[in-house]
Structure formats: C-alpha cells, structure tokens
Motif scaffolding. Structure first.
Motif, PDB file in Angstrom:
ATOM      1  N   ALA A 196     -37.142   0.608  -3.436  1.00 30.70           N
ATOM      2  CA  ALA A 196     -37.124   0.046  -2.081  1.00 30.70           C
ATOM      3  C   ALA A 196     -36.885  -1.457  -2.138  1.00 30.70           C
ATOM      4  N   LYS A 197     -35.986  -1.915  -1.309  1.00 31.06           N
ATOM      5  CA  LYS A 197     -35.651  -3.343  -1.249  1.00 31.06           C
ATOM      6  C   LYS A 197     -35.583  -3.778   0.201  1.00 31.06           C
ATOM      7  N   LYS A 198     -35.699  -5.077   0.404  1.00 30.04           N
ATOM      8  CA  LYS A 198     -35.687  -5.609   1.771  1.00 30.04           C
ATOM      9  C   LYS A 198     -34.316  -5.507   2.422  1.00 30.04           C
ATOM     10  N   GLU A 199     -33.272  -6.023   1.774  1.00 27.99           N
ATOM     11  CA  GLU A 199     -31.972  -6.054   2.440  1.00 27.99           C
ATOM     12  C   GLU A 199     -30.838  -5.614   1.523  1.00 27.99           C
ATOM     13  N   ASP A 200     -30.365  -6.511   0.634  1.00 30.28           N
ATOM     14  CA  ASP A 200     -29.212  -6.239  -0.204  1.00 30.28           C
ATOM     15  C   ASP A 200     -29.566  -5.185  -1.248  1.00 30.28           C
ATOM     16  N   LEU A 201     -28.917  -4.038  -1.164  1.00 28.22           N
ATOM     17  CA  LEU A 201     -29.251  -2.934  -2.051  1.00 28.22           C
ATOM     18  C   LEU A 201     -28.513  -2.984  -3.385  1.00 28.22           C
ATOM     19  N   LYS A 202     -27.416  -3.731  -3.472  1.00 30.97           N
ATOM     20  CA  LYS A 202     -26.601  -3.725  -4.693  1.00 30.97           C
ATOM     21  C   LYS A 202     -27.380  -4.102  -5.943  1.00 30.97           C
ATOM     22  N   PRO A 203     -28.184  -5.179  -5.939  1.00 35.06           N
ATOM     23  CA  PRO A 203     -28.920  -5.520  -7.169  1.00 35.06           C
ATOM     24  C   PRO A 203     -29.907  -4.433  -7.601  1.00 35.06           C
ATOM     25  N   ALA A 204     -30.370  -3.640  -6.678  1.00 31.31           N
ATOM     26  CA  ALA A 204     -31.363  -2.608  -6.996  1.00 31.31           C
ATOM     27  C   ALA A 204     -30.743  -1.361  -7.630  1.00 31.31           C
ATOM     28  N   THR A 256     -33.834   1.810   6.231  1.00 32.24           N
ATOM     29  CA  THR A 256     -32.840   2.176   7.242  1.00 32.24           C
ATOM     30  C   THR A 256     -31.494   2.513   6.599  1.00 32.24           C
ATOM     31  N   VAL A 257     -31.169   1.906   5.458  1.00 28.68           N
ATOM     32  CA  VAL A 257     -29.938   2.191   4.726  1.00 28.68           C
ATOM     33  C   VAL A 257     -30.336   2.839   3.402  1.00 28.68           C
ATOM     34  N   TRP A 258     -29.675   3.938   3.072  1.00 26.62           N
ATOM     35  CA  TRP A 258     -29.979   4.686   1.849  1.00 26.62           C
ATOM     36  C   TRP A 258     -28.702   4.840   1.023  1.00 26.62           C
ATOM     37  N   ARG A 259     -28.772   4.507  -0.297  1.00 24.51           N
ATOM     38  CA  ARG A 259     -27.679   4.743  -1.259  1.00 24.51           C
ATOM     39  C   ARG A 259     -28.208   5.719  -2.297  1.00 24.51           C
ATOM     40  N   PHE A 260     -27.401   6.687  -2.714  1.00 23.04           N
ATOM     41  CA  PHE A 260     -27.860   7.751  -3.597  1.00 23.04           C
ATOM     42  C   PHE A 260     -27.160   7.716  -4.942  1.00 23.04           C
ATOM     43  N   LEU A 261     -27.919   8.046  -6.001  1.00 21.46           N
ATOM     44  CA  LEU A 261     -27.430   8.059  -7.375  1.00 21.46           C
ATOM     45  C   LEU A 261     -27.777   9.399  -8.016  1.00 21.46           C
ATOM     46  N   LYS A 262     -27.021   9.731  -9.065  1.00 27.93           N
ATOM     47  CA  LYS A 262     -27.280  10.953  -9.819  1.00 27.93           C
ATOM     48  C   LYS A 262     -27.005  10.661 -11.288  1.00 27.93           C
ATOM     49  N   LEU A 263     -27.875  11.135 -12.178  1.00 26.64           N
ATOM     50  CA  LEU A 263     -27.707  10.976 -13.618  1.00 26.64           C
ATOM     51  C   LEU A 263     -27.704  12.355 -14.259  1.00 26.64           C
ATOM     52  N   ARG A 276     -22.974   5.710   2.457  1.00 25.72           N
ATOM     53  CA  ARG A 276     -24.335   5.265   2.716  1.00 25.72           C
ATOM     54  C   ARG A 276     -24.824   5.994   3.954  1.00 25.72           C
ATOM     55  N   ILE A 277     -26.114   6.219   4.008  1.00 31.22           N
ATOM     56  CA  ILE A 277     -26.716   6.775   5.224  1.00 31.22           C
ATOM     57  C   ILE A 277     -27.425   5.635   5.907  1.00 31.22           C
ATOM     58  N   VAL A 278     -27.075   5.409   7.166  1.00 40.59           N
ATOM     59  CA  VAL A 278     -27.694   4.351   7.945  1.00 40.59           C
ATOM     60  C   VAL A 278     -28.382   4.968   9.138  1.00 40.59           C
ATOM     61  N   ASN A 279     -29.658   4.689   9.281  1.00 45.31           N
ATOM     62  CA  ASN A 279     -30.408   5.182  10.424  1.00 45.31           C
ATOM     63  C   ASN A 279     -30.733   3.980  11.296  1.00 45.31           C
ATOM     64  N   GLU A 280     -29.940   3.776  12.299  1.00 48.21           N
ATOM     65  CA  GLU A 280     -30.112   2.613  13.180  1.00 48.21           C
ATOM     66  C   GLU A 280     -31.145   2.859  14.290  1.00 48.21           C
ATOM     67  N   ARG A 281     -31.639   4.085  14.386  1.00 53.11           N
ATOM     68  CA  ARG A 281     -32.599   4.403  15.436  1.00 53.11           C
ATOM     69  C   ARG A 281     -34.023   4.016  15.059  1.00 53.11           C
ATOM     70  N   LEU A 282     -34.236   3.650  13.805  1.00 50.64           N
ATOM     71  CA  LEU A 282     -35.574   3.294  13.373  1.00 50.64           C
ATOM     72  C   LEU A 282     -35.981   1.932  13.948  1.00 50.64           C
ATOM     73  N   PRO A 283     -37.216   1.760  14.307  1.00 53.78           N
ATOM     74  CA  PRO A 283     -37.657   0.480  14.867  1.00 53.78           C
ATOM     75  C   PRO A 283     -37.695  -0.620  13.807  1.00 53.78           C
ATOM     76  N   ASN A 284     -37.514  -1.854  14.233  1.00 55.52           N
ATOM     77  CA  ASN A 284     -37.584  -2.992  13.304  1.00 55.52           C
ATOM     78  C   ASN A 284     -39.015  -3.394  13.068  1.00 55.52           C
TER      79      ASN A 284
END
Length: 134
Positions: free
Chosen positions: A67-75, A108-115, A126-134
């Motif tokens: 889980a990360k706050k914003e930028d998902l790429k480094p994670a 709110t944004v989900w990126r998926f990986l598989k090994l 990416r899956i983006v759920n914009e309906r979630l409250p801030n």
C-alpha cells in the motif's frame, strides 16, 4: 504502512477471507524475514496465506499487497521482492505453489502482478475506483 486508504484495503481482504469461508489468513504489518543474505527481509503491508491458522504466517503465502499513498511505480519493485520472498518461503516450508500474486494500491488505484517460476508479469491495466470517499 503510512496510507490513508488502509481502512479501505483491509475490509476488501477480509471479504476475500469471508468468501473463501475462512480458508485463508490475512496478515498486516507482519515481519517477513525469509533470506537475510538475499536482502529478502522486512515488513509486509498485507499478506494472504492459504491457511486458516491466523497465529503466524504459514505456508503457502499466496498474495502480497503493498500500500502506498500516491505514486505506485516505486512500489512495484518492492512488491515483486516480497513475492520472491513468498515464493522462497513456500519452498523452504515444502509447500511450493506455481503462482504468487501481488498488488500495489493506494486504496483507489490497484496494479496487479503475477510471479510464475522466474517470470514476473505486471498487468498493464489499472483498476480505479473513483467512487470511494477521500
């Protein structure tokens, strides 16, 4: 984990556990030191184990969530390292499985990986759920 959307992530994982009738365990913030010499140590934000025993992480570990706050790429790299650690953990415990899954999310944004074996895939969509409250 320093993530304002963590209260969204945990209920999703607990619902997965409910749907699977308690046949998995959900861990959060647990130490997961697998191979210190390979630098596969640290804490996982969330880990799902295919075991109903909730006392400690038990093989096989099947899903890692970072889980990360914003930028998902480094994670993505961090999550992949956790997936490799899970793969090796399962092998050490004589419970290897063919596929380890991972996700990196802000809640709110989900990126998926598989090994699978030595081959890692990061799904382009990416899956983006914009309906979630801030």
């Amino acid at each position: 984990m320093q993530n304002r959307d963590a209260p969204i992530i945990n209920p999703v994982l607990l619902e997965v556990k409910r749907q699977l009738q308690g046949q998995i365990s959900v861990f959060s913030g647990e130490e997961f030191n697998v191979e210190p010499e390979a630098e596969l140590t640290g804490y996982v934000d969330f880990l799902l184990s295919r075991s109903p025993e909730q006392l400690f992480i038990k093989a096989p570990a099947v899903i890692l969530v970072e889980a990360k706050k914003e930028d998902l790429k480094p994670a993505l790299g961090q999550c992949l390292a956790e997936m490799v650690a899970a793969q090796r953990f399962n092998q050490q415990k004589q419970q290897p499985i063919s596929t380890i899954y991972g996700t990196v999310t802000s809640g709110t944004v989900w990126r998926f990986l598989k090994l699978e074996e030595q081959c890692a895939s990061i799904f382009a969509s990416r899956i983006v759920n914009e309906r979630l409250p801030n």
